[in-house]
Write a protein that holds these residues in place. Structure first.
Motif, PDB file in Angstrom:
ATOM      1  N   THR A  19       0.848  -1.197   0.000  1.00  0.00           N
ATOM      2  CA  THR A  19       0.000   0.000   0.000  1.00  0.00           C
ATOM      3  C   THR A  19       0.878   1.241   0.000  1.00  0.00           C
ATOM      4  O   THR A  19       1.926   1.270   0.641  1.00  0.00           O
ATOM      5  CB  THR A  19      -0.904   0.017   1.251  1.00  0.00           C
ATOM      6  OG1 THR A  19      -1.684  -1.186   1.272  1.00  0.00           O
ATOM      7  CG2 THR A  19      -1.836   1.218   1.258  1.00  0.00           C
ATOM      8  N   PHE A  20       0.428   2.259  -0.708  1.00  0.00           N
ATOM      9  CA  PHE A  20       1.105   3.553  -0.759  1.00  0.00           C
ATOM     10  C   PHE A  20       0.140   4.578  -0.182  1.00  0.00           C
ATOM     11  O   PHE A  20      -1.041   4.588  -0.551  1.00  0.00           O
ATOM     12  CB  PHE A  20       1.434   3.905  -2.210  1.00  0.00           C
ATOM     13  CG  PHE A  20       2.285   5.125  -2.368  1.00  0.00           C
ATOM     14  CD1 PHE A  20       3.664   5.028  -2.357  1.00  0.00           C
ATOM     15  CD2 PHE A  20       1.712   6.369  -2.536  1.00  0.00           C
ATOM     16  CE1 PHE A  20       4.460   6.153  -2.516  1.00  0.00           C
ATOM     17  CE2 PHE A  20       2.497   7.499  -2.688  1.00  0.00           C
ATOM     18  CZ  PHE A  20       3.878   7.398  -2.676  1.00  0.00           C
ATOM     19  N   ALA A  21       0.620   5.423   0.715  1.00  0.00           N
ATOM     20  CA  ALA A  21      -0.260   6.387   1.380  1.00  0.00           C
ATOM     21  C   ALA A  21       0.404   7.752   1.476  1.00  0.00           C
ATOM     22  O   ALA A  21       1.630   7.866   1.509  1.00  0.00           O
ATOM     23  CB  ALA A  21      -0.604   5.894   2.786  1.00  0.00           C
ATOM     24  N   TYR A  22      -0.429   8.788   1.511  1.00  0.00           N
ATOM     25  CA  TYR A  22       0.044  10.133   1.824  1.00  0.00           C
ATOM     26  C   TYR A  22      -1.098  10.933   2.418  1.00  0.00           C
ATOM     27  O   TYR A  22      -2.276  10.614   2.229  1.00  0.00           O
ATOM     28  CB  TYR A  22       0.654  10.832   0.602  1.00  0.00           C
ATOM     29  CG  TYR A  22      -0.319  11.272  -0.468  1.00  0.00           C
ATOM     30  CD1 TYR A  22      -0.887  12.546  -0.449  1.00  0.00           C
ATOM     31  CD2 TYR A  22      -0.636  10.435  -1.525  1.00  0.00           C
ATOM     32  CE1 TYR A  22      -1.757  12.954  -1.443  1.00  0.00           C
ATOM     33  CE2 TYR A  22      -1.500  10.838  -2.532  1.00  0.00           C
ATOM     34  CZ  TYR A  22      -2.052  12.106  -2.489  1.00  0.00           C
ATOM     35  OH  TYR A  22      -2.911  12.507  -3.481  1.00  0.00           O
ATOM     36  N   ASP A  23      -0.723  11.969   3.153  1.00  0.00           N
ATOM     37  CA  ASP A  23      -1.698  12.904   3.721  1.00  0.00           C
ATOM     38  C   ASP A  23      -1.520  14.237   3.010  1.00  0.00           C
ATOM     39  O   ASP A  23      -0.415  14.591   2.598  1.00  0.00           O
ATOM     40  CB  ASP A  23      -1.437  13.124   5.213  1.00  0.00           C
ATOM     41  CG  ASP A  23      -1.677  11.868   6.033  1.00  0.00           C
ATOM     42  OD1 ASP A  23      -2.647  11.158   5.740  1.00  0.00           O
ATOM     43  OD2 ASP A  23      -0.885  11.612   6.954  1.00  0.00           O
ATOM     44  N   THR A  24      -2.601  14.987   2.913  1.00  0.00           N
ATOM     45  CA  THR A  24      -2.508  16.330   2.348  1.00  0.00           C
ATOM     46  C   THR A  24      -3.521  17.235   3.026  1.00  0.00           C
ATOM     47  O   THR A  24      -4.484  16.767   3.636  1.00  0.00           O
ATOM     48  CB  THR A  24      -2.694  16.325   0.819  1.00  0.00           C
ATOM     49  OG1 THR A  24      -2.315  17.607   0.302  1.00  0.00           O
ATOM     50  CG2 THR A  24      -4.130  16.006   0.417  1.00  0.00           C
ATOM     51  N   LEU A  78      -6.529  15.121   4.773  1.00  0.00           N
ATOM     52  CA  LEU A  78      -7.074  13.963   4.093  1.00  0.00           C
ATOM     53  C   LEU A  78      -5.980  12.942   3.925  1.00  0.00           C
ATOM     54  O   LEU A  78      -4.839  13.278   3.586  1.00  0.00           O
ATOM     55  CB  LEU A  78      -7.602  14.333   2.711  1.00  0.00           C
ATOM     56  CG  LEU A  78      -8.745  15.317   2.627  1.00  0.00           C
ATOM     57  CD1 LEU A  78      -9.107  15.605   1.183  1.00  0.00           C
ATOM     58  CD2 LEU A  78      -9.960  14.791   3.377  1.00  0.00           C
ATOM     59  N   ARG A  79      -6.307  11.685   4.167  1.00  0.00           N
ATOM     60  CA  ARG A  79      -5.352  10.595   3.917  1.00  0.00           C
ATOM     61  C   ARG A  79      -5.793   9.867   2.657  1.00  0.00           C
ATOM     62  O   ARG A  79      -6.946   9.461   2.536  1.00  0.00           O
ATOM     63  CB  ARG A  79      -5.293   9.630   5.094  1.00  0.00           C
ATOM     64  CG  ARG A  79      -4.317   8.480   4.817  1.00  0.00           C
ATOM     65  CD  ARG A  79      -4.032   7.706   6.057  1.00  0.00           C
ATOM     66  NE  ARG A  79      -3.181   6.579   5.805  1.00  0.00           N
ATOM     67  CZ  ARG A  79      -1.889   6.552   6.114  1.00  0.00           C
ATOM     68  NH1 ARG A  79      -1.312   7.603   6.662  1.00  0.00           N
ATOM     69  NH2 ARG A  79      -1.177   5.475   5.885  1.00  0.00           N
ATOM     70  N   PHE A  80      -4.854   9.706   1.750  1.00  0.00           N
ATOM     71  CA  PHE A  80      -5.082   8.986   0.508  1.00  0.00           C
ATOM     72  C   PHE A  80      -4.274   7.694   0.525  1.00  0.00           C
ATOM     73  O   PHE A  80      -3.127   7.677   0.961  1.00  0.00           O
ATOM     74  CB  PHE A  80      -4.620   9.824  -0.688  1.00  0.00           C
ATOM     75  CG  PHE A  80      -5.540  10.944  -1.034  1.00  0.00           C
ATOM     76  CD1 PHE A  80      -6.575  10.765  -1.925  1.00  0.00           C
ATOM     77  CD2 PHE A  80      -5.368  12.192  -0.464  1.00  0.00           C
ATOM     78  CE1 PHE A  80      -7.424  11.807  -2.255  1.00  0.00           C
ATOM     79  CE2 PHE A  80      -6.208  13.244  -0.798  1.00  0.00           C
ATOM     80  CZ  PHE A  80      -7.244  13.051  -1.681  1.00  0.00           C
ATOM     81  N   GLU A  81      -4.875   6.613   0.037  1.00  0.00           N
ATOM     82  CA  GLU A  81      -4.183   5.327  -0.057  1.00  0.00           C
ATOM     83  C   GLU A  81      -4.540   4.641  -1.364  1.00  0.00           C
ATOM     84  O   GLU A  81      -5.628   4.845  -1.925  1.00  0.00           O
ATOM     85  CB  GLU A  81      -4.583   4.397   1.095  1.00  0.00           C
ATOM     86  CG  GLU A  81      -4.092   4.844   2.446  1.00  0.00           C
ATOM     87  CD  GLU A  81      -4.407   3.852   3.549  1.00  0.00           C
ATOM     88  OE1 GLU A  81      -4.975   2.766   3.259  1.00  0.00           O
ATOM     89  OE2 GLU A  81      -4.072   4.161   4.704  1.00  0.00           O
ATOM     90  N   ARG A  82      -3.586   3.809  -1.821  1.00  0.00           N
ATOM     91  CA  ARG A  82      -3.836   3.005  -3.015  1.00  0.00           C
ATOM     92  C   ARG A  82      -2.961   1.763  -2.951  1.00  0.00           C
ATOM     93  O   ARG A  82      -1.832   1.819  -2.461  1.00  0.00           O
ATOM     94  CB  ARG A  82      -3.538   3.852  -4.240  1.00  0.00           C
ATOM     95  CG  ARG A  82      -3.166   3.155  -5.484  1.00  0.00           C
ATOM     96  CD  ARG A  82      -3.278   4.041  -6.683  1.00  0.00           C
ATOM     97  NE  ARG A  82      -1.984   4.569  -7.092  1.00  0.00           N
ATOM     98  CZ  ARG A  82      -1.824   5.268  -8.198  1.00  0.00           C
ATOM     99  NH1 ARG A  82      -2.866   5.588  -8.932  1.00  0.00           N
ATOM    100  NH2 ARG A  82      -0.653   5.693  -8.543  1.00  0.00           N
ATOM    101  N   ALA A  83      -3.503   0.661  -3.421  1.00  0.00           N
ATOM    102  CA  ALA A  83      -2.737  -0.586  -3.479  1.00  0.00           C
ATOM    103  C   ALA A  83      -1.658  -0.460  -4.539  1.00  0.00           C
ATOM    104  O   ALA A  83      -1.850   0.172  -5.582  1.00  0.00           O
ATOM    105  CB  ALA A  83      -3.660  -1.760  -3.814  1.00  0.00           C
TER     106      ALA A  83
END
Length: 154
Positions: free
Chosen positions: A110-115, A148-153
């Motif tokens: 999983t790859f994640a980031y906050d913005t 906001l936290r974004f995630e994607r496989a």
């Protein structure tokens, strides 16, 4: 048969992205200060799988991205930025894709980031356009903005 009618992704001409070693962290710090007016990139540099990416053109540095291991399965993109004259030209997307490639190569799922969408609306738009899911939202009192936290496989 399904056709992909999306336009091809173009790399900005002359853009180069390289992975830096910690000994070149000052280059990231200087670019961070030029973009955000802040010399603190992340709180700690002793992170597992610390990844530093620098985007350059013939004119010099134009963007960066910093990430690290958040958990055994998740890689976290902690900070990134693009200088004013190079925004909305695909630099952030190229850095994002390269960092995902690096995380995938290290075995993350999983790859994640906050913005902060009120401060950096471009990262919100990019995340949604790239198929990330919003997995958390809340108010951050330190930054006085919504996060906001974004995630994607991967």
């Amino acid at each position: 048969m399904q056709l992909d009618l999306a336009p091809p992704r173009l790399r900005p001409p002359g853009l180069r992205v390289e992975r830096l070693g910690i000994e070149r962290f000052d280059e990231i710090r200087a670019l961070n200060e030029a973009i955000f007016g802040d010399d603190r990139v992340i709180f700690r540099l002793d992170r597992d799988d610390l990844t530093l990416l620098l985007a350059t053109s013939a004119s010099g540095p134009v963007g960066f991205k910093v990430g690290y291991r958040e958990s055994a399965t998740t890689f976290y993109s902690a900070k990134g930025g693009v200088v004013d004259g190079w925004r909305r030209r695909g630099v952030a997307r190229v850095l994002l894709e390269r960092m995902e490639d690096e995380a995938r190569a290290m075995g993350y799922e999983t790859f994640a980031y906050d913005t902060f969408p009120n401060k950096h609306p471009g990262m919100t738009a990019l995340g949604l356009a790239e198929g990330f899911r919003v997995t958390a939202a809340g108010y951050n009192a330190a930054y006085r903005d919504y996060r906001l936290r974004f995630e994607r496989a991967l």
